[in-house]
Design an enzyme around this catalytic site. Structure first.
Site, PDB file in Angstrom:
ATOM      1  N   GLU A  55       0.370  53.834  83.965  1.00  0.00           N
ATOM      2  CA  GLU A  55       0.789  53.274  82.684  1.00  0.00           C
ATOM      3  C   GLU A  55       2.041  52.449  82.958  1.00  0.00           C
ATOM      4  OE1 GLU A  55       2.553  54.844  78.390  1.00  0.00           O
ATOM      5  OE2 GLU A  55       1.625  56.275  79.777  1.00  0.00           O
ATOM      6  N   ASP A  66      10.689  55.155  72.269  1.00  0.00           N
ATOM      7  CA  ASP A  66      11.182  55.633  73.555  1.00  0.00           C
ATOM      8  C   ASP A  66      12.553  56.281  73.459  1.00  0.00           C
ATOM      9  OD1 ASP A  66       8.961  54.781  75.119  1.00  0.00           O
ATOM     10  OD2 ASP A  66       9.659  52.724  74.869  1.00  0.00           O
TER      11      ASP A  66
END
Length: 274
Positions: A55, A66
């Site tokens: 990924e 995030d």
């Protein structure tokens, strides 16, 4: 439609791991961190350490999902001048290095700005497998779904513990490759203890689809991967690998990836039905 096409490249790699009686390891690193070449070295270490799917993060200025570790890494990448074209060239180099499928995790704005069909064509052309799109829901993803189908790219959408059964059914129906189950409510980041919400969420997703289910957010070592791999088809590790790259370079990434790969092999499980 053949099973391979239905699964997509990432799904086929995950089911291959499941056929060995284990979960697959999906490893995340952002392009351009700590530098363009440093990221390439880290990604190659992921492959060499035993990751089944990569990924690759596309650095973005507003990474709302995030946590601090990945935010700082993407800030460094952006400050170093990494842009979408550099992500595509990174995909091309890693695709040439191995057969491990490369997915790009990206917020939607950079793809829209690049041009959806243009990105899909360019991405497929360099050997990319598909996208993980954390801030794009299928209801609003018609343009991407059409482009992905045209270029036979995986479409990985997210579900969470707060998703209703109807939302899970709709989301999984739009996926190809696998379904990304976020095990915690919140941002990315390694945690001391994985969420207890993971197993019930995976069970709900599996009731809605035959696609593999990957669990992400919070996994940081082989012990946690072993526990998660007992019920998930894939364990997704991000922040811990980013930290390993920042602290120990490619060698740190390889060591952690090997630990994760050993973890999912620790307790053999029944191979997934195909």
């Amino acid at each position: 439609m053949s099973e391979l096409v239905a699964l997509g490249k990432a799904g086929a790699a995950i089911r291959s791991a499941n056929a060995e009686g284990r979960a697959a390891v999906v490893g995340y690193l952002p392009a351009g961190f700590p530098s363009y070449d440093g990221a390439l070295d880290g990604l190659k270490a992921l492959v060499d350490g035993g990751a089944d799917v990569i990924e690759l993060g596309l650095p973005y200025s507003d990474p709302v999902m995030d946590g601090v570790t990945i935010q700082r890494a993407t800030e460094i990448a952006l400050a170093g001048g990494v842009r979408t074209r550099d992500v595509l060239s990174t995909v091309e180099k890693i695709a040439a290095y191995s057969d491990v499928p490369v997915l790009v995790m990206t917020y939607w704005n950079p793809i829209e700005r690049y041009g959806v069909d243009r990105f899909a064509a360019d991405f497929a052309g360099v050997g990319g497998a598909g996208l993980i799109t954390p801030d794009l829901i299928p209801d609003e993803g018609a343009e991407w779904i059409a482009a992905a189908d045209k270029h036979e790219l995986d479409k990985v959408f997210l579900v969470s513990p707060s998703s209703t059964d109807a939302r899970i059914a709709m989301t999984t129906a739009a996926c190809r490759g696998f379904v990304y189950a976020t095990a915690v409510m919140g941002v990315t980041g390694a945690r001391d203890k994985p969420s207890e919400l993971a197993a019930p969420l995976v069970a709900r997703v599996k009731a809605a689809t035959e696609l593999p289910v990957g669990v992400g957010l919070g996994i940081s070592n082989g012990d946690q991967a072993a526990g998660m791999g007992a019920f998930a088809d894939a364990v997704i590790v991000g922040a811990a690998l980013v930290r390993a790259l920042g602290d120990g370079g490619a060698a740190g990434v390889r060591a952690l990836t090997e630990d994760l790969a050993a973890g999912v092999r620790r307790e053999p499980r029944a191979p997934a039905e195909r």
